[in-house]
Design a protein around this motif. Structure first.
Motif, PDB file in Angstrom:
ATOM      1  N   ALA A 172      -8.408   4.582   0.638  1.00 49.88           N
ATOM      2  CA  ALA A 172      -8.508   4.495   2.098  1.00 49.88           C
ATOM      3  C   ALA A 172      -7.340   3.712   2.685  1.00 49.88           C
ATOM      4  O   ALA A 172      -6.797   4.084   3.730  1.00 49.88           O
ATOM      5  CB  ALA A 172      -9.830   3.847   2.495  1.00 49.88           C
ATOM      6  N   ASP A 173      -6.928   2.641   2.018  1.00 49.81           N
ATOM      7  CA  ASP A 173      -5.774   1.877   2.503  1.00 49.81           C
ATOM      8  C   ASP A 173      -4.508   2.727   2.495  1.00 49.81           C
ATOM      9  O   ASP A 173      -3.688   2.668   3.421  1.00 49.81           O
ATOM     10  CB  ASP A 173      -5.572   0.630   1.642  1.00 49.81           C
ATOM     11  CG  ASP A 173      -6.692  -0.381   1.820  1.00 49.81           C
ATOM     12  OD1 ASP A 173      -7.388  -0.315   2.851  1.00 49.81           O
ATOM     13  OD2 ASP A 173      -6.881  -1.233   0.919  1.00 49.81           O
ATOM     14  N   SER A 174      -4.357   3.536   1.441  1.00 52.68           N
ATOM     15  CA  SER A 174      -3.188   4.422   1.379  1.00 52.68           C
ATOM     16  C   SER A 174      -3.235   5.464   2.488  1.00 52.68           C
ATOM     17  O   SER A 174      -2.214   5.760   3.130  1.00 52.68           O
ATOM     18  CB  SER A 174      -3.122   5.112   0.013  1.00 52.68           C
ATOM     19  OG  SER A 174      -3.042   4.161  -1.030  1.00 52.68           O
ATOM     20  N   LEU A 175      -4.428   6.019   2.728  1.00 52.67           N
ATOM     21  CA  LEU A 175      -4.564   7.014   3.792  1.00 52.67           C
ATOM     22  C   LEU A 175      -4.308   6.407   5.164  1.00 52.67           C
ATOM     23  O   LEU A 175      -3.702   7.046   6.030  1.00 52.67           O
ATOM     24  CB  LEU A 175      -5.961   7.633   3.742  1.00 52.67           C
ATOM     25  CG  LEU A 175      -6.269   8.521   2.533  1.00 52.67           C
ATOM     26  CD1 LEU A 175      -7.717   8.998   2.577  1.00 52.67           C
ATOM     27  CD2 LEU A 175      -5.326   9.707   2.486  1.00 52.67           C
ATOM     28  N   LEU A 176      -4.753   5.157   5.364  1.00 52.78           N
ATOM     29  CA  LEU A 176      -4.503   4.499   6.644  1.00 52.78           C
ATOM     30  C   LEU A 176      -3.015   4.270   6.862  1.00 52.78           C
ATOM     31  O   LEU A 176      -2.507   4.436   7.978  1.00 52.78           O
ATOM     32  CB  LEU A 176      -5.261   3.172   6.694  1.00 52.78           C
ATOM     33  CG  LEU A 176      -6.780   3.263   6.863  1.00 52.78           C
ATOM     34  CD1 LEU A 176      -7.418   1.884   6.742  1.00 52.78           C
ATOM     35  CD2 LEU A 176      -7.126   3.878   8.208  1.00 52.78           C
ATOM     36  N   ALA A 177      -2.307   3.882   5.795  1.00 52.04           N
ATOM     37  CA  ALA A 177      -0.859   3.689   5.917  1.00 52.04           C
ATOM     38  C   ALA A 177      -0.159   5.006   6.234  1.00 52.04           C
ATOM     39  O   ALA A 177       0.737   5.063   7.095  1.00 52.04           O
ATOM     40  CB  ALA A 177      -0.309   3.080   4.632  1.00 52.04           C
ATOM     41  N   ALA A 179      -1.528   7.578   7.701  1.00 51.66           N
ATOM     42  CA  ALA A 179      -1.901   7.962   9.062  1.00 51.66           C
ATOM     43  C   ALA A 179      -1.087   7.200  10.093  1.00 51.66           C
ATOM     44  O   ALA A 179      -0.679   7.760  11.115  1.00 51.66           O
ATOM     45  CB  ALA A 179      -3.394   7.725   9.281  1.00 51.66           C
ATOM     46  N   ALA A 180      -0.845   5.910   9.836  1.00 54.41           N
ATOM     47  CA  ALA A 180      -0.026   5.119  10.765  1.00 54.41           C
ATOM     48  C   ALA A 180       1.400   5.670  10.839  1.00 54.41           C
ATOM     49  O   ALA A 180       1.978   5.780  11.935  1.00 54.41           O
ATOM     50  CB  ALA A 180      -0.019   3.657  10.331  1.00 54.41           C
ATOM     51  N   LEU A 181       1.948   6.028   9.689  1.00 51.72           N
ATOM     52  CA  LEU A 181       3.289   6.620   9.687  1.00 51.72           C
ATOM     53  C   LEU A 181       3.298   7.965  10.405  1.00 51.72           C
ATOM     54  O   LEU A 181       4.245   8.285  11.132  1.00 51.72           O
ATOM     55  CB  LEU A 181       3.782   6.783   8.248  1.00 51.72           C
ATOM     56  CG  LEU A 181       4.077   5.483   7.474  1.00 51.72           C
ATOM     57  CD1 LEU A 181       4.455   5.805   6.034  1.00 51.72           C
ATOM     58  CD2 LEU A 181       5.193   4.696   8.156  1.00 51.72           C
ATOM     59  N   ALA A 182       2.240   8.759  10.198  1.00 48.12           N
ATOM     60  CA  ALA A 182       2.165  10.060  10.861  1.00 48.12           C
ATOM     61  C   ALA A 182       2.062   9.910  12.373  1.00 48.12           C
ATOM     62  O   ALA A 182       2.718  10.638  13.127  1.00 48.12           O
ATOM     63  CB  ALA A 182       0.969  10.851  10.320  1.00 48.12           C
ATOM     64  N   LEU A 183       1.247   8.944  12.824  1.00 46.89           N
ATOM     65  CA  LEU A 183       1.130   8.715  14.274  1.00 46.89           C
ATOM     66  C   LEU A 183       2.448   8.243  14.858  1.00 46.89           C
ATOM     67  O   LEU A 183       2.838   8.650  15.962  1.00 46.89           O
ATOM     68  CB  LEU A 183       0.033   7.691  14.539  1.00 46.89           C
ATOM     69  CG  LEU A 183      -1.408   8.180  14.362  1.00 46.89           C
ATOM     70  CD1 LEU A 183      -2.386   7.031  14.535  1.00 46.89           C
ATOM     71  CD2 LEU A 183      -1.727   9.301  15.346  1.00 46.89           C
ATOM     72  N   ALA A 184       3.146   7.366  14.116  1.00 46.78           N
ATOM     73  CA  ALA A 184       4.459   6.911  14.590  1.00 46.78           C
ATOM     74  C   ALA A 184       5.445   8.069  14.657  1.00 46.78           C
ATOM     75  O   ALA A 184       6.242   8.171  15.602  1.00 46.78           O
ATOM     76  CB  ALA A 184       4.976   5.806  13.669  1.00 46.78           C
ATOM     77  N   ALA A 185       5.383   8.966  13.656  1.00 50.72           N
ATOM     78  CA  ALA A 185       6.275  10.125  13.663  1.00 50.72           C
ATOM     79  C   ALA A 185       5.959  11.059  14.828  1.00 50.72           C
ATOM     80  O   ALA A 185       6.872  11.570  15.499  1.00 50.72           O
ATOM     81  CB  ALA A 185       6.159  10.875  12.338  1.00 50.72           C
ATOM     82  N   VAL A 186       4.678  11.278  15.093  1.00 50.44           N
ATOM     83  CA  VAL A 186       4.290  12.132  16.216  1.00 50.44           C
ATOM     84  C   VAL A 186       4.749  11.528  17.533  1.00 50.44           C
ATOM     85  O   VAL A 186       5.279  12.223  18.413  1.00 50.44           O
ATOM     86  CB  VAL A 186       2.761  12.349  16.219  1.00 50.44           C
ATOM     87  CG1 VAL A 186       2.303  13.020  17.509  1.00 50.44           C
ATOM     88  CG2 VAL A 186       2.351  13.202  15.024  1.00 50.44           C
TER      89      VAL A 186
END
Length: 316
Positions: A172-177, A179-186
């Motif tokens: 879950a921690d890896s997925l959250l990281a 997801a944060a990178l994906a949101l920043a990229a978007v």
């Protein structure tokens, strides 16, 4: 004499310089991806928290030949002879106070095995007894529990969910990281798209902007005309993308609801119906989805303000 740019109305159509359709659609696509990413991050965090707070305290014990009565079972002739499963349940009484022990009945066991065996009630295969043990919060199972049970009832298997819980938290921690990178990229892509659209609009209105600037129009006025238009388009696109994402998100949460259960009884329950979906969506996810159009509008407005002011500073 009032200048044409002195009022709020955009009489020279500066805001109409931006390509409405392309920017609107691109922002809607970015918002759709952001909604899916946000949902994935929220689901991973909620699943990890639920397992850490509930399933990590859960033990699953399997007893083969549960109805067999071993030699010497029962302390007297008048006492009822106890089966292997009964002996395991009695041995579990030595666990910390507050421990909940539940042996799945035939209906629950059949429902649990239905995906693999179909109607387990009519199966000729010998089925083990499944005993669910829920430890009190903050307590761990004895490390020698399986050895102790096997000494009394050989063939007993103890499954510890705590090991899977720690792995799930790491995942879950890896997925959250991610997801944060994906949101920043978007967000970065949305800003780049807005910057390109703004630059195109500035180029198409170059002569008019120079005239207005020479007549005394401030940078704030010109930037505000473009930024208000961009913010409105980004808000509309963000709203459309979020609404379009609700259908796959509802289906995803409906499918994932049984796996978020904290007990075997809940996990084997009937899949929730569509009318229960509003209660399945976490409140923080609903707040995040509601805030996506506002964030999209702010990115569009802020990016346009920066681009227009930088472009105006480069004018001779």
């Amino acid at each position: 004499m009032a200048l044409p740019f002195s009022g709020r109305k955009d009489g020279l159509s500066l805001s109409e310089a931006l390509p409405d359709r392309s920017l609107f659609i691109l922002v809607a696509m970015m918002s759709f991806l952001a909604a899916l990413t946000l949902t994935g991050a929220t689901g991973a965090r909620a699943l990890s928290a639920r397992w850490s707070g509930g399933a990590a305290q859960l033990l699953t014990i399997q007893v083969t030949a549960p109805d067999h009565v071993p030699d010497g079972a029962g302390s007297s002739k008048n006492s009822t002879q106890k089966t292997r499963a009964d002996l395991v349940v009695d041995a579990l009484a030595a666990l910390p106070p507050g421990t909940q022990v539940h042996r799945l009945n035939k209906e629950e066991l059949a429902h649990l095995l239905a995906p693999w065996l179909g109607d387990a009630n009519n199966s000729a295969l010998p089925l083990p007894a499944v005993i669910e043990v829920r430890l009190p919060a903050g307590t761990d199972s004895p490390p020698t529990l399986e050895q102790t049970l096997n000494a009394q009832v050989p063939g007993t298997v103890v499954e510890h969910n705590a090991e899977w819980s720690s792995r799930l938290r790491a995942l879950a921690d890896s997925l959250l990281a991610c997801a944060a990178l994906a949101l920043a990229a978007v967000g970065g892509i949305a800003a780049m798209i807005t910057a390109l659209a703004t630059r195109s609009g500035l180029s198409s209105r170059r002569d008019i902007i120079r005239i207005l600037h020479g007549l005394g129009a401030t940078d704030s006025y010109i930037a505000g005309r473009f930024a208000s238009r961009t913010g409105a388009l980004a808000f509309g696109g963000g709203l459309l993308g979020t609404v379009l994402a609700m259908a796959p998100l509802a289906l995803l949460f409906r499918m994932a609801a049984p796996f978020a259960a904290t007990s075997l009884q809940t996990a084997t329950a009937t899949m929730p119906s569509w009318d229960t979906l509003p209660r399945l969506l976490p409140p923080d996810l609903l707040i995040g989805l509601a805030g996506l159009p506002v964030v999209a509008a702010f990115i569009g407005w802020f990016t346009t303000q920066v681009m227009v002011r930088l472009w105006l500073r480069g004018m001779p």
